[in-house]
Design an enzyme around this catalytic site. Structure first.
Site, mmCIF file in Angstrom:
data_model
loop_
_atom_site.group_PDB
_atom_site.id
_atom_site.type_symbol
_atom_site.label_atom_id
_atom_site.label_comp_id
_atom_site.label_asym_id
_atom_site.label_seq_id
_atom_site.Cartn_x
_atom_site.Cartn_y
_atom_site.Cartn_z
ATOM 1 N N SER A 264 0.816 -1.205 0.000
ATOM 2 C CA SER A 264 0.000 0.000 0.000
ATOM 3 C C SER A 264 0.862 1.273 0.000
ATOM 4 O O SER A 264 1.707 1.412 -0.857
ATOM 5 C CB SER A 264 -0.949 -0.063 1.197
ATOM 6 O OG SER A 264 -2.075 0.714 0.914
ATOM 7 N N LYS A 268 4.120 2.131 -2.455
ATOM 8 C CA LYS A 268 4.543 3.333 -3.181
ATOM 9 C C LYS A 268 6.004 3.596 -2.794
ATOM 10 O O LYS A 268 6.851 3.923 -3.627
ATOM 11 C CB LYS A 268 3.687 4.548 -2.792
ATOM 12 C CG LYS A 268 2.166 4.330 -2.826
ATOM 13 C CD LYS A 268 1.394 5.594 -2.455
ATOM 14 C CE LYS A 268 -0.006 5.396 -1.870
ATOM 15 N NZ LYS A 268 -0.981 4.655 -2.585
ATOM 16 N N TRP A 355 -9.943 0.538 -5.057
ATOM 17 C CA TRP A 355 -9.364 1.832 -4.641
ATOM 18 C C TRP A 355 -7.949 1.984 -5.233
ATOM 19 O O TRP A 355 -7.514 3.067 -5.560
ATOM 20 C CB TRP A 355 -9.326 1.864 -3.107
ATOM 21 C CG TRP A 355 -8.857 3.138 -2.479
ATOM 22 C CD1 TRP A 355 -7.771 3.282 -1.656
ATOM 23 C CD2 TRP A 355 -9.462 4.445 -2.562
ATOM 24 N NE1 TRP A 355 -7.661 4.586 -1.240
ATOM 25 C CE2 TRP A 355 -8.691 5.323 -1.776
ATOM 26 C CE3 TRP A 355 -10.579 4.950 -3.237
ATOM 27 C CZ2 TRP A 355 -8.985 6.683 -1.640
ATOM 28 C CZ3 TRP A 355 -10.880 6.311 -3.100
ATOM 29 C CH2 TRP A 355 -10.091 7.149 -2.321
ATOM 30 N N HIS A 405 -7.586 -5.677 0.074
ATOM 31 C CA HIS A 405 -6.337 -4.942 0.232
ATOM 32 C C HIS A 405 -5.519 -5.529 1.396
ATOM 33 O O HIS A 405 -5.899 -5.368 2.558
ATOM 34 C CB HIS A 405 -6.753 -3.491 0.542
ATOM 35 C CG HIS A 405 -5.641 -2.515 0.593
ATOM 36 N ND1 HIS A 405 -4.915 -2.160 -0.518
ATOM 37 C CD2 HIS A 405 -5.141 -1.789 1.622
ATOM 38 C CE1 HIS A 405 -4.022 -1.254 -0.182
ATOM 39 N NE2 HIS A 405 -4.134 -1.013 1.115
HETATM 40 C C1 GCU Z 1 -5.295 4.937 1.985
HETATM 41 C C2 GCU Z 1 -4.690 5.728 0.858
HETATM 42 C C3 GCU Z 1 -3.913 4.857 -0.115
HETATM 43 C C4 GCU Z 1 -2.915 3.995 0.624
HETATM 44 C C5 GCU Z 1 -3.627 3.236 1.725
HETATM 45 C C6 GCU Z 1 -2.690 2.438 2.640
HETATM 46 O O1 GCU Z 1 -6.309 4.115 1.485
HETATM 47 O O2 GCU Z 1 -5.722 6.434 0.225
HETATM 48 O O3 GCU Z 1 -3.237 5.641 -1.063
HETATM 49 O O4 GCU Z 1 -2.250 3.138 -0.249
HETATM 50 O O5 GCU Z 1 -4.309 4.149 2.573
HETATM 51 O O6 GCU Z 1 -1.523 2.751 2.764
HETATM 52 O O7 GCU Z 1 -3.192 1.510 3.273
#
Ligand code: GCU
Length: 426
Positions: A264, A268, A355, A405
């Site tokens: 997540s 990134k 998402w 997720h």
């Molecule tokens: C939120 C955010 C995402 C991210 C996620 C996470 O949903 O909007 O961009 O990847 O958190 O880190 O769990």
């Protein structure tokens, strides 16, 4: 396309002081493939002057540095410098960890400045017993809830205190994210597993700056929101590189065979770490989504307007000009994957994680293929998204796990297969 129109209408609004905009996130978000705008994925090979990169030499020496600079200036920020002094302190060491199947140590990375400022990060490291004689390749990643959440061993030190969230430091937090880390299985398969808590590098909140490692280099007292030059994601990636520096001195680990991984927001981060530090030999993005592997121009799931306002500290100030303006970004997330070429990249998505736009995550890999081709690699070798539940293994690997997720054993099996292929068999 109501979501796009509304985004453009709200683009200039400063949401910082108005939490009620979060109620509009649903209106700003599209999950329908039929409403994905017509978009063209830009080619990473096209130079700013309109000419095209034709050789690996050109890519490595000219185009790659140009793209890297673009990402630093417009998205993830500059790489922070090295502290004046770095030293390592062994906090604990066991040869009977994980029911006597593993070696384990905890190491504190100390960063000190001549000004007297200091910061530290705690690493937790598991290695197979054989690593005492022969260094093991490793998986390195950051965690959300403290090192103590990643293992079921109760005597592991708590970390993550800089977030100032008492919940993280409660005994009940221990072992709650064991599946995400897979340490027992990694060790069995001959790998070391290394983790640090991301809050210890930059506490993940808009006003985390003064407690972050960046405050070694600049007075950030009271600062909040987006910075012109630095970001939390950049700081976390920097922390991964400093952990890799440490691994070079650890006799249990072969630091020339380290895979960086993250889930997540930390996916990134692992992509940015892998893109900016070529010492990471395999780069793994698990459900990284918007601002990670997902193509921004598809605007499916999370988009720039949401991410930049919800998490202003993740990106530099200039990134705001791409809010509701994805189509005019001078880069696209396939460039981020391309920066890793020709090293193996693995992208993992989840079918219910719209998402994060699973299809957009897949396509960014496919659209990096032309850069891999300069090195004689097929990259992903396909533009067809693999079926859910199937592993597609190539220099750019992909899988779509059925489910939510998360980073689960199913994801790990693929990452381990890939690491076995590149670390043990080639
Ligand atoms: C939120 C955010 C995402 C991210 C996620 C996470 O949903 O909007 O961009 O990847 O958190 O880190 O769990």
């Amino acid at each position: 396309m109501q979501h796009i129109r509304l985004g453009k209408e709200l683009a200039q609004t400063d949401f910082g002081s108005d939490p009620s905009w979060r109620e509009r996130i649903d209106e700003l978000t599209n999950y329908d493939e039929a409403l994905v705008p017509d978009y063209e994925v830009p080619s990473p090979l096209l130079k700013a002057d309109g000419s095209k990169v034709r050789s690996a030499f050109d890519w490595v020496n000219f185009r790659r540095p140009e793209i890297l600079q673009l990402y630093k200036d417009e998205m993830y920020g500059q790489s922070p410098p090295l502290p004046d002094q770095v030293s390592y302190q062994l906090l604990s060491c066991r040869h009977d960890a994980l029911d006597n199947t593993a070696l384990r140590k905890e190491v504190r990375l100390h960063f000190r400045m001549r000004s007297g400022k200091a910061h530290y990060i705690d690493l937790l490291l598991y290695a197979p017993k054989s690593a005492a004689e022969k260094p093991a390749p490793a998986f390195l990643g950051l965690c959300f809830k403290g090192n103590h959440a990643c293992t079921d061993e109760k005597d592991v030190r708590m970390s993550g205190a800089r977030q100032k969230d008492p919940e993280l430091l409660q005994e009940e937090m221990r072992g709650t994210q064991v599946e995400r880390w897979h340490f027992r299985e990694l060790v069995k398969a001959g790998f070391a597993g290394v983790v640090a808590c991301y809050h210890d590098i930059f506490p993940d909140r808009a006003d985390g700056w003064q407690d972050s490692v960046l405050s070694l280099f600049e007075d950030l007292q009271g600062f909040r929101g987006s910075h012109q030059y630095y970001t939390a994601i950049g700081a976390w990636a920097w922390g991964l590189s400093r952990a890799l520096d440490y691994l070079h001195s650890d006799p249990w680990v072969d630091a020339s065979r380290v895979a960086v991984h993250g889930h997540s927001r930390l996916g990134k981060t692992s992509l940015w770490a892998g893109a900016s530090d070529p010492r990471f030999r395999i780069v793994i993005s698990n459900n990284s989504g918007c601002g990670g592997a997902a193509l921004a121009r598809r605007m499916l799931g999370e988009t720039n307007i949401v991410i930049a306002n919800a998490f202003p500290h993740w990106f530099v100030k200039p990134f705001r000009k791409y809010i509701a303006n994805e189509e005019n970004m001078p880069f696209e997330q396939n460039f981020l994957i391309a920066l890793c070429a020709p090293r193996p990249v693995a992208i993992g998505s989840a079918s219910e994680d719209l998402w994060a736009d699973p299809k957009g995550e897949f396509l960014s890999g496919a659209h990096a293929n032309e850069v891999y081709a300069l090195f004689g690699s097929e990259g992903s070798g396909t533009f067809t998204q693999p079926e859910p539940g199937k592993y597609h293994s190539a220099d750019i690997s992909y899988h779509l796990r059925q489910g939510k997720h998360d980073q689960t054993a199913f994801d790990w099996h693929h990452y381990v297969q890939i690491a076995e292929k590149y670390f043990f068999r080639s």
